[in-house]
Design an enzyme around this catalytic site. Sequence first.
Site, PDB file in Angstrom:
ATOM      1  N   SER A 316       0.809  -1.202   0.000  1.00  0.00           N
ATOM      2  CA  SER A 316       0.000   0.000   0.000  1.00  0.00           C
ATOM      3  C   SER A 316       0.855   1.270   0.000  1.00  0.00           C
ATOM      4  CB  SER A 316      -0.958  -0.044   1.192  1.00  0.00           C
ATOM      5  OG  SER A 316      -1.977   0.913   1.060  1.00  0.00           O
ATOM      6  N   ASP A 327      10.813   5.197  -9.834  1.00  0.00           N
ATOM      7  CA  ASP A 327      10.456   5.809 -11.108  1.00  0.00           C
ATOM      8  C   ASP A 327      11.188   7.127 -11.331  1.00  0.00           C
ATOM      9  OD1 ASP A 327       8.815   3.685 -11.575  1.00  0.00           O
ATOM     10  OD2 ASP A 327       6.944   4.836 -11.679  1.00  0.00           O
ATOM     11  N   LYS A 341      -0.679  -4.226  -3.118  1.00  0.00           N
ATOM     12  CA  LYS A 341      -1.932  -3.573  -2.709  1.00  0.00           C
ATOM     13  C   LYS A 341      -1.984  -2.206  -3.388  1.00  0.00           C
ATOM     14  CE  LYS A 341      -5.521  -2.291  -0.223  1.00  0.00           C
ATOM     15  NZ  LYS A 341      -5.571  -0.872  -0.608  1.00  0.00           N
TER      16      LYS A 341
END
Length: 453
Positions: A316, A327, A341
């Site tokens: 999560s 990224d 999640k």
Amino acid sequence: MPKLLLSGSALHVVLVASLAAGPAWAADPAPPDQLAPADPVTAGPRQVLAEPLPIEEIRRYVSVYRTVQQAYVEEVDEADLMQSAIRGLLTDLDPHSAYLEREAAEAMTEQATGTYDGIGVELQQQPDRSLLVIAPIDDTPAARAGLRSGDVITEIDGEPIRADNVDGAVQTLRGPPGTAVELTVLRDGEPGPITLSVVRERIQVASVRSRLLEPGFGYLRISTFQADTSRQVVRVLDELAEASGGTLSGLVLDLRSNPGGLLNSAVEIADTFIDEGVIVSTRGRLPFSNTEFSASPGDRLDGAPIIALIDSGTASASEVLAGALRDHGRARLMGNRSFGKGSVQTLLPLDNGDSLKLTTARYYTPNGTSIQARGLRPDLPVVSRNGAGRRNLRESDLPQHLGRDPAEVEEGLDEEDEDRVIEAALDALKQLSAGGTLPQADARARRRAQQRG
């Protein structure tokens, strides 16, 4: 406007089992410094209903309801029957949508502070009403008693967990500090049930721990994301830098077995290391489900490399942080595939004080990648602390999860304990700090470049 909730992989035991998810929080689509955890939700279900009701299906439901009420072998309380029907409406959606009674909804606010009375464990309610252990929280009674990820709790204080007493069973895990609760547990590899006695405590989860591995190289452990976690991170980073003569040459960021927490806290921490660009976005069917959180200028480490440790318990909000750092090229991920999640829940209050926690969106990393039921794959694979022979629980293993993904087994080094993992991370940091490269990460970058080309 309804407010978005980003749930963890499981629920703290202070919540009733019907949550079937982790600590929850509210977050407006606003810059991180304007996000207030546990704000009250300001909209009800009527504001999101637009389509006409299916009258024929409603009539069929009423027919079944009346038949059960009149013909069942024993008299059924109307309120209980209606509650069961409502829960059934949400059961087959996904593991994180649930009906919350007033006490459960109120407990969500308490959970965000990281302080409560209980045993300190992340649970997932199963279709058979047993309780699956996602992970014990660091340095809590559950962890010290030996409760493990993957354990299945079938009885509490000798009482079987049945379909009609799940909420009450989970509530018994709460109680005055110093009192004991006995758990009957099924565990892979054990011939039969085992019994664990756990003494309740006032749980005060320390979400941040840190130390200096070597001059210039720090270690930062985040176990969950609470209201003040981002402030703690900034403080310990300054302390580590001061202990290293003013600057850090690299950081090991440990997110293993971090089930999530407050989304705005994870966003703020990502912003600590990222200069600009999107940190995370959410996409759903309704307008309020489409949000985007962006970084503000400034990098606390001035570009120094980061190795982020992840495992199957990284879920999560911790996946949001890890995905954003990778990224943006600010971190390499080491460990094994994360939980996966990647869904967002919205809390919708009802007029009786109860609430619906409904999955309304998926979240996406800055590159536009959804990790729902897939997880983040590490740049540097390392078998988790649970050991190479054990299959770890992930979102893709949960019934009715969003976006099915076949379970895969990670390949990598067979590390014996977390100290060796941290040592491997430190070695990688030194290599990056000295201007070197990491072959696994370079190979991943080449594959992505080929795909784009």
